[in-house]
Write a protein that holds these residues in place. Structure first.
Motif, PDB file in Angstrom:
ATOM      1  N   ASP A 409       9.057 -12.795   3.969  1.00  0.00           N
ATOM      2  CA  ASP A 409       8.780 -11.368   3.795  1.00  0.00           C
ATOM      3  C   ASP A 409       8.494 -10.772   5.171  1.00  0.00           C
ATOM      4  O   ASP A 409       8.358 -11.472   6.171  1.00  0.00           O
ATOM      5  N   THR A 410       8.431  -9.488   5.258  1.00  0.00           N
ATOM      6  CA  THR A 410       8.126  -8.820   6.526  1.00  0.00           C
ATOM      7  C   THR A 410       7.151  -7.681   6.251  1.00  0.00           C
ATOM      8  O   THR A 410       6.873  -7.341   5.102  1.00  0.00           O
ATOM      9  N   ASN A 411       6.663  -7.101   7.316  1.00  0.00           N
ATOM     10  CA  ASN A 411       5.798  -5.924   7.185  1.00  0.00           C
ATOM     11  C   ASN A 411       6.612  -4.650   7.343  1.00  0.00           C
ATOM     12  O   ASN A 411       6.192  -3.697   8.004  1.00  0.00           O
ATOM     13  N   ASP A 412       7.798  -4.651   6.755  1.00  0.00           N
ATOM     14  CA  ASP A 412       8.669  -3.473   6.799  1.00  0.00           C
ATOM     15  C   ASP A 412       8.524  -2.668   5.515  1.00  0.00           C
ATOM     16  O   ASP A 412       8.458  -3.228   4.414  1.00  0.00           O
ATOM     17  N   TYR A 413       8.495  -1.355   5.672  1.00  0.00           N
ATOM     18  CA  TYR A 413       8.273  -0.446   4.549  1.00  0.00           C
ATOM     19  C   TYR A 413       9.359   0.627   4.528  1.00  0.00           C
ATOM     20  O   TYR A 413      10.117   0.788   5.483  1.00  0.00           O
ATOM     21  N   VAL A 414       9.398   1.360   3.425  1.00  0.00           N
ATOM     22  CA  VAL A 414      10.297   2.511   3.309  1.00  0.00           C
ATOM     23  C   VAL A 414       9.484   3.729   2.906  1.00  0.00           C
ATOM     24  O   VAL A 414       8.415   3.616   2.307  1.00  0.00           O
ATOM     25  N   THR A 415       9.996   4.888   3.253  1.00  0.00           N
ATOM     26  CA  THR A 415       9.416   6.145   2.795  1.00  0.00           C
ATOM     27  C   THR A 415      10.539   6.985   2.212  1.00  0.00           C
ATOM     28  O   THR A 415      11.705   6.863   2.637  1.00  0.00           O
ATOM     29  N   THR A 416      10.211   7.816   1.249  1.00  0.00           N
ATOM     30  CA  THR A 416      11.215   8.719   0.690  1.00  0.00           C
ATOM     31  C   THR A 416      11.097  10.113   1.290  1.00  0.00           C
ATOM     32  O   THR A 416      11.790  11.036   0.863  1.00  0.00           O
ATOM     33  N   GLU A 417      10.214  10.268   2.272  1.00  0.00           N
ATOM     34  CA  GLU A 417      10.069  11.551   2.951  1.00  0.00           C
ATOM     35  C   GLU A 417      11.199  11.740   3.960  1.00  0.00           C
ATOM     36  O   GLU A 417      11.467  10.858   4.776  1.00  0.00           O
ATOM     37  N   LYS A 428       7.947  12.533  15.947  1.00  0.00           N
ATOM     38  CA  LYS A 428       6.831  11.590  15.875  1.00  0.00           C
ATOM     39  C   LYS A 428       5.607  12.223  15.225  1.00  0.00           C
ATOM     40  O   LYS A 428       4.931  11.601  14.388  1.00  0.00           O
ATOM     41  N   ASP A 429       5.296  13.464  15.589  1.00  0.00           N
ATOM     42  CA  ASP A 429       4.126  14.146  15.027  1.00  0.00           C
ATOM     43  C   ASP A 429       4.263  14.325  13.517  1.00  0.00           C
ATOM     44  O   ASP A 429       3.300  14.114  12.757  1.00  0.00           O
ATOM     45  N   LEU A 430       5.444  14.736  13.072  1.00  0.00           N
ATOM     46  CA  LEU A 430       5.668  14.926  11.640  1.00  0.00           C
ATOM     47  C   LEU A 430       5.519  13.608  10.881  1.00  0.00           C
ATOM     48  O   LEU A 430       4.945  13.568   9.788  1.00  0.00           O
ATOM     49  N   PHE A 431       6.018  12.545  11.480  1.00  0.00           N
ATOM     50  CA  PHE A 431       5.912  11.245  10.819  1.00  0.00           C
ATOM     51  C   PHE A 431       4.453  10.819  10.679  1.00  0.00           C
ATOM     52  O   PHE A 431       4.020  10.389   9.605  1.00  0.00           O
ATOM     53  N   ILE A 432       3.691  10.918  11.771  1.00  0.00           N
ATOM     54  CA  ILE A 432       2.290  10.488  11.732  1.00  0.00           C
ATOM     55  C   ILE A 432       1.502  11.289  10.693  1.00  0.00           C
ATOM     56  O   ILE A 432       0.726  10.727   9.908  1.00  0.00           O
ATOM     57  N   ASN A 433       1.732  12.601  10.657  1.00  0.00           N
ATOM     58  CA  ASN A 433       0.928  13.465   9.788  1.00  0.00           C
ATOM     59  C   ASN A 433       1.412  13.496   8.335  1.00  0.00           C
ATOM     60  O   ASN A 433       0.596  13.557   7.411  1.00  0.00           O
ATOM     61  N   GLU A 434       2.730  13.442   8.127  1.00  0.00           N
ATOM     62  CA  GLU A 434       3.257  13.579   6.774  1.00  0.00           C
ATOM     63  C   GLU A 434       3.483  12.249   6.068  1.00  0.00           C
ATOM     64  O   GLU A 434       3.406  12.181   4.835  1.00  0.00           O
ATOM     65  N   VAL A 435       3.769  11.199   6.845  1.00  0.00           N
ATOM     66  CA  VAL A 435       4.059   9.902   6.232  1.00  0.00           C
ATOM     67  C   VAL A 435       2.904   8.933   6.412  1.00  0.00           C
ATOM     68  O   VAL A 435       2.299   8.473   5.439  1.00  0.00           O
ATOM     69  N   PHE A 436       2.559   8.638   7.672  1.00  0.00           N
ATOM     70  CA  PHE A 436       1.557   7.598   7.922  1.00  0.00           C
ATOM     71  C   PHE A 436       0.162   7.979   7.406  1.00  0.00           C
ATOM     72  O   PHE A 436      -0.443   7.228   6.628  1.00  0.00           O
ATOM     73  N   ASN A 438      -0.755  10.176   5.296  1.00  0.00           N
ATOM     74  CA  ASN A 438      -0.778  10.402   3.847  1.00  0.00           C
ATOM     75  C   ASN A 438      -0.376   9.166   3.040  1.00  0.00           C
ATOM     76  O   ASN A 438      -0.312   9.220   1.808  1.00  0.00           O
ATOM     77  N   LYS A 439      -0.087   8.066   3.761  1.00  0.00           N
ATOM     78  CA  LYS A 439       0.318   6.803   3.131  1.00  0.00           C
ATOM     79  C   LYS A 439       1.519   6.979   2.199  1.00  0.00           C
ATOM     80  O   LYS A 439       1.572   6.395   1.109  1.00  0.00           O
ATOM     81  N   ASN A 440       2.478   7.779   2.652  1.00  0.00           N
ATOM     82  CA  ASN A 440       3.703   7.994   1.885  1.00  0.00           C
ATOM     83  C   ASN A 440       4.754   6.948   2.245  1.00  0.00           C
ATOM     84  O   ASN A 440       5.843   7.260   2.725  1.00  0.00           O
ATOM     85  N   TYR A 441       4.401   5.691   2.057  1.00  0.00           N
ATOM     86  CA  TYR A 441       5.337   4.601   2.331  1.00  0.00           C
ATOM     87  C   TYR A 441       4.995   3.436   1.405  1.00  0.00           C
ATOM     88  O   TYR A 441       3.898   3.354   0.860  1.00  0.00           O
ATOM     89  N   ARG A 442       5.941   2.532   1.235  1.00  0.00           N
ATOM     90  CA  ARG A 442       5.758   1.397   0.326  1.00  0.00           C
ATOM     91  C   ARG A 442       6.694   0.269   0.716  1.00  0.00           C
ATOM     92  O   ARG A 442       7.651   0.455   1.481  1.00  0.00           O
ATOM     93  N   ARG A 443       6.444  -0.910   0.136  1.00  0.00           N
ATOM     94  CA  ARG A 443       7.356  -2.044   0.320  1.00  0.00           C
ATOM     95  C   ARG A 443       8.565  -1.869  -0.597  1.00  0.00           C
ATOM     96  O   ARG A 443       8.503  -1.149  -1.598  1.00  0.00           O
TER      97      ARG A 443
END
Length: 525
Positions: A409-417, A428-436, A438-443
């Motif tokens: 397995d890996t520590n790779d995730y996907v987001t639907t954003e 980068k700013d949008l990713f940090i604030n909207e995805v990271f 807000n925890k909008n990611y998953r395995r």
């Protein structure tokens, strides 16, 4: 409707049946499979309705194979992979190639497909690959090897593997044509269960309509949209517009950030050591920026961004101590009574003897044999594949691919954003604030992992994630084998065979006189 049988095959190192599924789709009939992993055997039999009794078992104990047309083998790859110790045939697992080629020589099928990791074609394994090809030639086969990426043949995965394909008759070897990569690739968005792929079917046009022409910028990413990477890498050892560092996540001052970048930009320079990345001492930092104080470095240690490392030791030879064999080997590889840890990390003798520095050196310190003489500083997180805080990469749905699935397995995730940015800083700013944040990611899910390898989403696997990830990560990509099987069938190699008997023999078949003669040569085949 009963399928037309075009050829018979034996499935060595069968795993969960990636070869089996592709060959069944092309008119193949399995006469037996060989696997020793319990989970893999159960999964193989459940999905193929194959009786477990047809498992030929441990390849090292097989003395004779049923007569067949095509032999396949996904020989265990650890001996050649980057994740392994890169010892090749010095690793016992590498000897399984000898067993595979022995059975090829013994059974004389019309053709074969062997699969392995890309590391086998690396320069450091040049002699190993040459050895394998020579033994295949001695077995009476005309073979060639091909390095293919699964992404080119119908799955959204960056999976580069070597495929060795051979024919007993040179005429058919000359007729074999490598299948061309697909023009229309399957993208990551198409397999995400909770995403509407139509939203980004025309992602380039979407970006252009929103922001006008964006000049593509230089990138090292495998997938980009208008010069912006389609994934974010959580790592302190690399840099780029879509790299998230620990100092981007933790609360740090601009001064602290500048010291972090100083280490990042200089740690790979040969002036500081022989490794690809080297820790720096306080003197090194001050030679780069005289204003840096020790307490500033220590503050980054307190934050968990840096760590202290004892870089070198003096060897105390005055003590009358009884040395272990491992300690003797280590000391014999330290010229001038100075032990430099990083120099020992690349020592082949220590690798061959499987000597653990992390276990042995603390014991030597405890005995008073080693005295630290130089302290250096490095990033705390120095394993690239681990990433930061449990995350390696987060892939956007606009990405063409997902990284190679591996057994661990890996520590790779996907987001639907979907992120639509005008430049790299905004990206980068949008990713940090909207995805990271807000925890909008998953395995990825089990069903998605199946699709990424080219299996149907309803392929039966164990419920436990570690178990199904190990099985799917060790498998071949089904569409690649499907394309290669079609190309082999098209040579006509199986057209001349009138006997496609499906009689399945067990691995304990009585040796023929030929097998008895071959057995003595097994260790050198």
């Amino acid at each position: 409707m009963k399928k037309e049988i075009k050829f018979s095959f034996i499935d060595l190192f069968s795993g969960i049946g990636g070869f089996r599924m592709a060959l069944d789709n092309n008119g193949g009939e399995c006469l037996g499979f060989s696997e020793i992993d319990k989970d893999a055997i159960e999964t193989y039999c459940r999905n193929s309705d194959e009786p477990i009794e047809n498992n030929l078992g441990d390849i090292r104990k097989i003395k004779q194979l049923p007569k067949h047309n095509l032999l396949t083998a996904g020989v265990p790859c650890q001996s050649w992979s980057i994740a392994g110790r890169n010892l090749g045939f010095d690793d016992d697992r590498g000897q399984l190639w000898n067993d595979t080629i022995f059975l090829l020589h013994q059974s004389k099928p019309d053709a074969f497909i062997f699969e392995n990791v890309k590391g086998l074609v690396d320069p450091r394994n040049k002699e190993a690959l040459k050895y394998i090809l020579e033994r295949i030639k001695e077995a009476g086969y005309h073979a060639n090897y091909y390095v293919l990426n699964s992404f080119d043949y119908g799955v959204p995965q960056n999976r580069v593997r070597i495929y060795i394909i051979g024919f007993k008759n040179k005429k058919f070897a000359n007729k074999f044509v490598l299948p061309k990569p697909l023009q229309k690739k399957i993208k990551l968005a198409s397999i995400l269960s909770d995403f509407n792929e139509q939203l980004i079917d025309k992602k380039e046009e979407v970006y252009k309509d929103l922001f006008g022409e964006i000049v593509p910028q230089k990138t090292m990413s495998l997938s980009t949209s208008n010069g912006l990477n389609d994934y974010f890498l959580f790592n302190d050892l690399r840099n780029g517009h879509s790299t998230i560092h620990s100092w981007d996540i933790l609360e740090t001052t601009e001064r602290q950030k500048s010291i972090c970048y100083l280490l990042l930009k200089n740690r790979r320079k040969s002036a500081y050591g022989n490794l690809d990345g080297n820790p720096l001492s306080l003197k090194h930092f001050q030679s780069l920026d005289p204003s840096i104080k020790k307490n500033e470095i220590e503050s980054l240690v307190d934050l968990g961004i840096f760590k202290k490392v004892n870089y070198s030791y003096s060897i105390n030879g005055n003590l009358d101590l009884e040395l272990t064999e491992n300690e003797k080997v280590i000391i014999n590889n330290c010229p001038g009574n100075i032990l430099i840890v990083d120099d020992l990390k690349t020592n082949r003798e220590l690798k061959l003897k499987k000597i653990s520095l992390s276990k042995t050196i603390p014991l030597m310190i405890e005995k008073g044999m080693l005295v630290p003489i130089e302290v250096r500083y490095d990033f705390k997180n120095t394993k690239i594949s681990t990433g930061l805080y449990g995350i390696n990469r987060i892939f956007l749905p606009t990405s063409n691919i997902f990284p190679t699935l591996v057994a661990s397995d890996t520590n790779d995730y996907v987001t639907t954003e979907v992120i639509r940015a005008k430049n790299q800083d905004e990206h980068k700013d949008l990713f940090i604030n909207e995805v990271f944040k807000n925890k909008n990611y998953r395995r990825i899910t089990k069903e998605e992992a199946c699709l990424i390898q080219g299996f149907p989403s309803d392929f039966l696997l164990p419920e436990n994630r570690a178990r199904w990830m190990k099985l799917i990560g060790n498998s071949v990509s089904v569409p690649v084998i499907d394309a290669l099987a079609k190309a082999i069938v098209e040579t006509g190699v199986f057209d001349i065979n009138s006997d496609l008997s499906s009689v399945k023999l067990k691995s304990n078949s009585v040796n023929t006189h030929e097998n008895q003669l071959l057995g003595s040569a097994r260790n050198v085949c």
